[in-house]
Design an enzyme around this catalytic site. Sequence first.
Site, PDB file in Angstrom:
ATOM      1  N   HIS A 115      25.190 -35.975 -84.300  1.00  0.00           N
ATOM      2  CA  HIS A 115      26.554 -36.484 -84.397  1.00  0.00           C
ATOM      3  C   HIS A 115      26.929 -37.460 -83.295  1.00  0.00           C
ATOM      4  O   HIS A 115      27.993 -38.085 -83.358  1.00  0.00           O
ATOM      5  CB  HIS A 115      27.554 -35.328 -84.432  1.00  0.00           C
ATOM      6  CG  HIS A 115      28.732 -35.592 -85.320  1.00  0.00           C
ATOM      7  ND1 HIS A 115      29.605 -34.614 -85.730  1.00  0.00           N
ATOM      8  CD2 HIS A 115      29.193 -36.738 -85.891  1.00  0.00           C
ATOM      9  CE1 HIS A 115      30.536 -35.131 -86.510  1.00  0.00           C
ATOM     10  NE2 HIS A 115      30.318 -36.421 -86.616  1.00  0.00           N
ATOM     11  N   ASP A 122      33.753 -30.632 -89.299  1.00  0.00           N
ATOM     12  CA  ASP A 122      32.829 -30.154 -88.277  1.00  0.00           C
ATOM     13  C   ASP A 122      33.217 -28.737 -87.860  1.00  0.00           C
ATOM     14  O   ASP A 122      34.396 -28.365 -87.917  1.00  0.00           O
ATOM     15  CB  ASP A 122      32.916 -31.086 -87.058  1.00  0.00           C
ATOM     16  CG  ASP A 122      31.683 -31.058 -86.170  1.00  0.00           C
ATOM     17  OD1 ASP A 122      31.033 -30.008 -86.085  1.00  0.00           O
ATOM     18  OD2 ASP A 122      31.380 -32.098 -85.541  1.00  0.00           O
ATOM     19  N   HIS A 160      32.677 -28.047 -84.742  1.00  0.00           N
ATOM     20  CA  HIS A 160      32.902 -28.286 -83.318  1.00  0.00           C
ATOM     21  C   HIS A 160      33.868 -29.455 -83.118  1.00  0.00           C
ATOM     22  O   HIS A 160      33.877 -30.402 -83.904  1.00  0.00           O
ATOM     23  CB  HIS A 160      31.577 -28.621 -82.615  1.00  0.00           C
ATOM     24  CG  HIS A 160      30.499 -27.616 -82.870  1.00  0.00           C
ATOM     25  ND1 HIS A 160      29.662 -27.698 -83.971  1.00  0.00           N
ATOM     26  CD2 HIS A 160      30.116 -26.510 -82.180  1.00  0.00           C
ATOM     27  CE1 HIS A 160      28.816 -26.675 -83.938  1.00  0.00           C
ATOM     28  NE2 HIS A 160      29.061 -25.947 -82.876  1.00  0.00           N
ATOM     29  N   ASP A 196      33.731 -31.575 -80.564  1.00  0.00           N
ATOM     30  CA  ASP A 196      32.939 -32.710 -80.069  1.00  0.00           C
ATOM     31  C   ASP A 196      33.744 -33.621 -79.138  1.00  0.00           C
ATOM     32  O   ASP A 196      33.610 -34.843 -79.180  1.00  0.00           O
ATOM     33  CB  ASP A 196      32.363 -33.526 -81.237  1.00  0.00           C
ATOM     34  CG  ASP A 196      31.262 -32.795 -81.971  1.00  0.00           C
ATOM     35  OD1 ASP A 196      30.781 -31.774 -81.458  1.00  0.00           O
ATOM     36  OD2 ASP A 196      30.889 -33.231 -83.077  1.00  0.00           O
ATOM     37  N   HIS A 248      25.816 -35.209 -78.464  1.00  0.00           N
ATOM     38  CA  HIS A 248      26.392 -34.912 -79.783  1.00  0.00           C
ATOM     39  C   HIS A 248      27.637 -34.030 -79.669  1.00  0.00           C
ATOM     40  O   HIS A 248      28.347 -33.854 -80.657  1.00  0.00           O
ATOM     41  CB  HIS A 248      25.354 -34.306 -80.728  1.00  0.00           C
ATOM     42  CG  HIS A 248      24.975 -32.877 -80.466  1.00  0.00           C
ATOM     43  ND1 HIS A 248      24.315 -32.113 -81.405  1.00  0.00           N
ATOM     44  CD2 HIS A 248      25.132 -32.063 -79.384  1.00  0.00           C
ATOM     45  CE1 HIS A 248      24.095 -30.890 -80.921  1.00  0.00           C
ATOM     46  NE2 HIS A 248      24.572 -30.855 -79.696  1.00  0.00           N
ATOM     47  N   ASP A 296      29.768 -33.573 -90.552  1.00  0.00           N
ATOM     48  CA  ASP A 296      28.745 -32.788 -89.879  1.00  0.00           C
ATOM     49  C   ASP A 296      28.444 -31.604 -90.788  1.00  0.00           C
ATOM     50  O   ASP A 296      29.337 -30.832 -91.127  1.00  0.00           O
ATOM     51  CB  ASP A 296      29.265 -32.310 -88.515  1.00  0.00           C
ATOM     52  CG  ASP A 296      28.228 -31.588 -87.686  1.00  0.00           C
ATOM     53  OD1 ASP A 296      27.436 -30.829 -88.260  1.00  0.00           O
ATOM     54  OD2 ASP A 296      28.232 -31.758 -86.452  1.00  0.00           O
ATOM     55  N   ASP A 323      27.250 -28.840 -90.301  1.00  0.00           N
ATOM     56  CA  ASP A 323      27.611 -27.506 -89.818  1.00  0.00           C
ATOM     57  C   ASP A 323      29.086 -27.179 -90.032  1.00  0.00           C
ATOM     58  O   ASP A 323      29.544 -26.075 -89.717  1.00  0.00           O
ATOM     59  CB  ASP A 323      27.170 -27.275 -88.367  1.00  0.00           C
ATOM     60  CG  ASP A 323      27.970 -28.053 -87.326  1.00  0.00           C
ATOM     61  OD1 ASP A 323      29.135 -28.403 -87.565  1.00  0.00           O
ATOM     62  OD2 ASP A 323      27.412 -28.302 -86.233  1.00  0.00           O
ATOM     63  N   GLU A 377      23.694 -34.136 -88.607  1.00  0.00           N
ATOM     64  CA  GLU A 377      23.289 -32.807 -88.133  1.00  0.00           C
ATOM     65  C   GLU A 377      22.574 -31.959 -89.189  1.00  0.00           C
ATOM     66  O   GLU A 377      22.430 -30.749 -89.012  1.00  0.00           O
ATOM     67  CB  GLU A 377      24.485 -32.034 -87.550  1.00  0.00           C
ATOM     68  CG  GLU A 377      25.130 -32.686 -86.345  1.00  0.00           C
ATOM     69  CD  GLU A 377      24.296 -32.611 -85.063  1.00  0.00           C
ATOM     70  OE1 GLU A 377      23.240 -31.946 -85.072  1.00  0.00           O
ATOM     71  OE2 GLU A 377      24.700 -33.226 -84.059  1.00  0.00           O
TER      72      GLU A 377
END
Length: 303
Positions: A98, A125, A127, A129, A142, A228, A230, A273
């Site tokens: 990412h 996402d 996260h 980030d 990332h 992303d 995830d 990712e």
Amino acid sequence: MPRAVSLIGVPTDIGAAHRGASMGPEALRVAQLDQRLARMGLDVCDRGNLHGPFNPWQPPQDGYRHLEEVIAWNRALHDAVRAELAQERLPIVLGGDHSLAIGSISAVARHCRMHGKRLRVLWLDAHADANTSSSTPSGNVHGMPVACLCGTGPAGLVEIGGQVPAVDAAAFRQIGIRSVDEGEKRLVREAGLVIFDMRHIDEVGMRRTMEEALAGVDDNTHLHVSFDVDFLDPAIAPGVGTAVRGGPTYRESQLCMEMIADTGRLGSLDIVELNPAFDKRNQTARLAVDLVESLFGKSILIR
């Protein structure tokens, strides 16, 4: 929404904590992303893969791992995305980790400034980030792209798009967040990022969440989706390097994509990712392709 799309492979895990995201572009191709989009009537051109430095797998220096290599990959991607937008083609970035969003979104933001468009970034996402060199527990870039795009980070990354910050924090809508580092929490609040975390989705549902995230999108809006993988619950998408339990279900994810498609304003896309090293018979790549089809307007019924 442009009917001409270009696939740009970026096979690197230069900003990540685990090996494997560099194989993501080929996994998406094996899952027939190009063919599936072509069957929807899109003009699909696969530009192949960009090239950049190898991952040296070195420890962080001054809070960043592999900074020069990350800069090189993002500069190459920035130029590639700009070139596609200039041809009125919708760029689909096949990552890769990412950190690549720094290059892609910097290019999109530059294009929007040139053409008087308002940018909205949907950050799907687990996260936030938004780490910096002082808050990161790992030094992996990332975990920093949002901070860099909002102007906090090394000059080689924050200046890629020709303006600092490349994107105003108000342009972001982060969806599905369920993992924020301790030092990062303060940074997120100070930046004023709009975050729809999993508690919000649990309380009001995905439909209401997406209505809020898309509020204000109009005919002058360029919608960039930074997906992303995830973002998805690892029960349905195990092929990621930083899995976090409790993400959106299959139907919640489909509704998210369908409501984005309903706006007709999608202008660019990152898919990042995806890590085949952690996947099971490419099921995560196949699921990602299913969701991208919905993002481009595939629906159960004619609507």
